[in-house]
Design a protein around this motif. Structure first.
Motif, PDB file in Angstrom:
ATOM      1  N   UNK A  15       0.873  -1.169   0.000  1.00 44.91           N
ATOM      2  CA  UNK A  15       0.000   0.000   0.000  1.00 44.91           C
ATOM      3  C   UNK A  15       0.910   1.219   0.000  1.00 44.91           C
ATOM      4  N   UNK A  16       0.759   2.123  -0.952  1.00 41.77           N
ATOM      5  CA  UNK A  16       1.632   3.287  -1.017  1.00 41.77           C
ATOM      6  C   UNK A  16       1.623   4.129   0.266  1.00 41.77           C
ATOM      7  N   UNK A  17       0.560   4.033   1.047  1.00 44.01           N
ATOM      8  CA  UNK A  17       0.443   4.820   2.271  1.00 44.01           C
ATOM      9  C   UNK A  17       1.038   4.127   3.502  1.00 44.01           C
ATOM     10  N   UNK A  18       1.503   2.911   3.331  1.00 41.47           N
ATOM     11  CA  UNK A  18       2.039   2.147   4.468  1.00 41.47           C
ATOM     12  C   UNK A  18       3.435   1.654   4.117  1.00 41.47           C
ATOM     13  N   UNK A  19       4.377   1.859   5.008  1.00 42.39           N
ATOM     14  CA  UNK A  19       5.757   1.374   4.838  1.00 42.39           C
ATOM     15  C   UNK A  19       6.373   1.845   3.517  1.00 42.39           C
ATOM     16  N   UNK A  20       6.077   3.064   3.137  1.00 38.47           N
ATOM     17  CA  UNK A  20       6.615   3.646   1.900  1.00 38.47           C
ATOM     18  C   UNK A  20       6.330   2.783   0.672  1.00 38.47           C
ATOM     19  N   UNK A  21       5.223   2.059   0.718  1.00 36.85           N
ATOM     20  CA  UNK A  21       4.829   1.233  -0.417  1.00 36.85           C
ATOM     21  C   UNK A  21       5.543  -0.100  -0.516  1.00 36.85           C
ATOM     22  N   UNK A  22       6.347  -0.430   0.492  1.00 38.06           N
ATOM     23  CA  UNK A  22       7.066  -1.708   0.469  1.00 38.06           C
ATOM     24  C   UNK A  22       6.144  -2.831   0.932  1.00 38.06           C
ATOM     25  N   UNK A  23       6.377  -4.048   0.461  1.00 36.86           N
ATOM     26  CA  UNK A  23       5.556  -5.177   0.928  1.00 36.86           C
ATOM     27  C   UNK A  23       5.666  -5.322   2.445  1.00 36.86           C
ATOM     28  N   UNK A  24       4.531  -5.550   3.074  1.00 39.66           N
ATOM     29  CA  UNK A  24       4.505  -5.719   4.526  1.00 39.66           C
ATOM     30  C   UNK A  24       3.467  -6.771   4.902  1.00 39.66           C
ATOM     31  N   UNK A  25       3.536  -7.187   6.148  1.00 39.80           N
ATOM     32  CA  UNK A  25       2.593  -8.176   6.656  1.00 39.80           C
ATOM     33  C   UNK A  25       1.216  -7.523   6.726  1.00 39.80           C
ATOM     34  N   UNK A  26       0.209  -8.160   6.153  1.00 36.21           N
ATOM     35  CA  UNK A  26      -1.150  -7.629   6.161  1.00 36.21           C
ATOM     36  C   UNK A  26      -1.603  -7.344   7.587  1.00 36.21           C
ATOM     37  N   UNK A  47      12.861 -17.542  16.603  1.00 39.81           N
ATOM     38  CA  UNK A  47      13.258 -16.267  17.222  1.00 39.81           C
ATOM     39  C   UNK A  47      12.331 -15.141  16.777  1.00 39.81           C
ATOM     40  N   UNK A  48      12.022 -15.131  15.497  1.00 42.25           N
ATOM     41  CA  UNK A  48      11.150 -14.089  14.958  1.00 42.25           C
ATOM     42  C   UNK A  48       9.751 -14.207  15.569  1.00 42.25           C
ATOM     43  N   UNK A  49       9.226 -15.408  15.636  1.00 38.67           N
ATOM     44  CA  UNK A  49       7.889 -15.608  16.218  1.00 38.67           C
ATOM     45  C   UNK A  49       7.846 -15.212  17.691  1.00 38.67           C
ATOM     46  N   UNK A  50       8.919 -15.462  18.418  1.00 40.58           N
ATOM     47  CA  UNK A  50       8.960 -15.087  19.834  1.00 40.58           C
ATOM     48  C   UNK A  50       9.080 -13.577  20.004  1.00 40.58           C
ATOM     49  N   UNK A  51       9.787 -12.928  19.107  1.00 41.09           N
ATOM     50  CA  UNK A  51       9.980 -11.478  19.186  1.00 41.09           C
ATOM     51  C   UNK A  51       8.739 -10.718  18.717  1.00 41.09           C
ATOM     52  N   UNK A  52       8.036 -11.280  17.752  1.00 41.96           N
ATOM     53  CA  UNK A  52       6.818 -10.677  17.209  1.00 41.96           C
ATOM     54  C   UNK A  52       5.655 -11.633  17.450  1.00 41.96           C
ATOM     55  N   UNK A  53       5.182 -11.740  18.704  1.00 41.49           N
ATOM     56  CA  UNK A  53       4.160 -12.747  19.039  1.00 41.49           C
ATOM     57  C   UNK A  53       2.818 -12.541  18.343  1.00 41.49           C
ATOM     58  N   UNK A  54       2.600 -11.372  17.764  1.00 42.89           N
ATOM     59  CA  UNK A  54       1.340 -11.126  17.058  1.00 42.89           C
ATOM     60  C   UNK A  54       1.357 -11.691  15.639  1.00 42.89           C
ATOM     61  N   UNK A  55       2.502 -12.162  15.185  1.00 41.73           N
ATOM     62  CA  UNK A  55       2.587 -12.777  13.863  1.00 41.73           C
ATOM     63  C   UNK A  55       2.292 -14.272  13.953  1.00 41.73           C
ATOM     64  N   UNK A  56       1.699 -14.789  12.903  1.00 43.94           N
ATOM     65  CA  UNK A  56       1.446 -16.227  12.833  1.00 43.94           C
ATOM     66  C   UNK A  56       2.612 -16.890  12.101  1.00 43.94           C
ATOM     67  N   UNK A  57       2.787 -18.177  12.291  1.00 45.13           N
ATOM     68  CA  UNK A  57       3.823 -18.879  11.529  1.00 45.13           C
ATOM     69  C   UNK A  57       3.650 -18.701  10.017  1.00 45.13           C
ATOM     70  N   UNK A  58       2.424 -18.701   9.537  1.00 53.53           N
ATOM     71  CA  UNK A  58       2.178 -18.536   8.102  1.00 53.53           C
ATOM     72  C   UNK A  58       2.629 -17.156   7.616  1.00 53.53           C
ATOM     73  N   UNK A  59       2.437 -16.124   8.419  1.00 52.61           N
ATOM     74  CA  UNK A  59       2.870 -14.783   8.039  1.00 52.61           C
ATOM     75  C   UNK A  59       4.403 -14.721   7.946  1.00 52.61           C
ATOM     76  N   UNK A  60       5.070 -15.311   8.920  1.00 54.70           N
ATOM     77  CA  UNK A  60       6.531 -15.299   8.915  1.00 54.70           C
ATOM     78  C   UNK A  60       7.038 -16.092   7.710  1.00 54.70           C
ATOM     79  N   UNK A  61       6.460 -17.240   7.461  1.00 53.17           N
ATOM     80  CA  UNK A  61       6.873 -18.050   6.308  1.00 53.17           C
ATOM     81  C   UNK A  61       6.699 -17.282   4.999  1.00 53.17           C
ATOM     82  N   UNK A  62       5.574 -16.580   4.880  1.00 52.98           N
ATOM     83  CA  UNK A  62       5.302 -15.795   3.663  1.00 52.98           C
ATOM     84  C   UNK A  62       6.346 -14.702   3.491  1.00 52.98           C
TER      85      UNK A  62
END
Length: 70
Positions: A15-26, A47-62
């Protein structure tokens, strides 16, 4: 009005209005490149899942597989 582009992976958006238009986690403002950078410096998926507990494994994999050759 902004245009949100959904990638072939539903967990990632651009989204051009979010993260300067770079791909990001929905639903977040966490750019894919941040997770890829952490992984490149040795962080494990767990480590990533523990640091960002609001992310799902599927989001991290993507995020980690985004832009890589299949």
């Amino acid at each position: 009005m902004t245009h949100t582009e959904t990638h072939s992976e539903p967990h990632l958006v651009t989204d051009p209005a979010v993260c300067s238009g770079k791909p990001h986690i929905a639903g977040t403002r966490l750019p894919v490149e941040v997770l890829q950078g952490l992984h490149a410096t040795g962080w494990s998926r767990q480590n990533i899942l523990e640091t960002y507990p609001y992310l799902t494994p599927a989001q991290v994999d993507a995020a980690l597989s985004h832009g890589t050759a299949a």
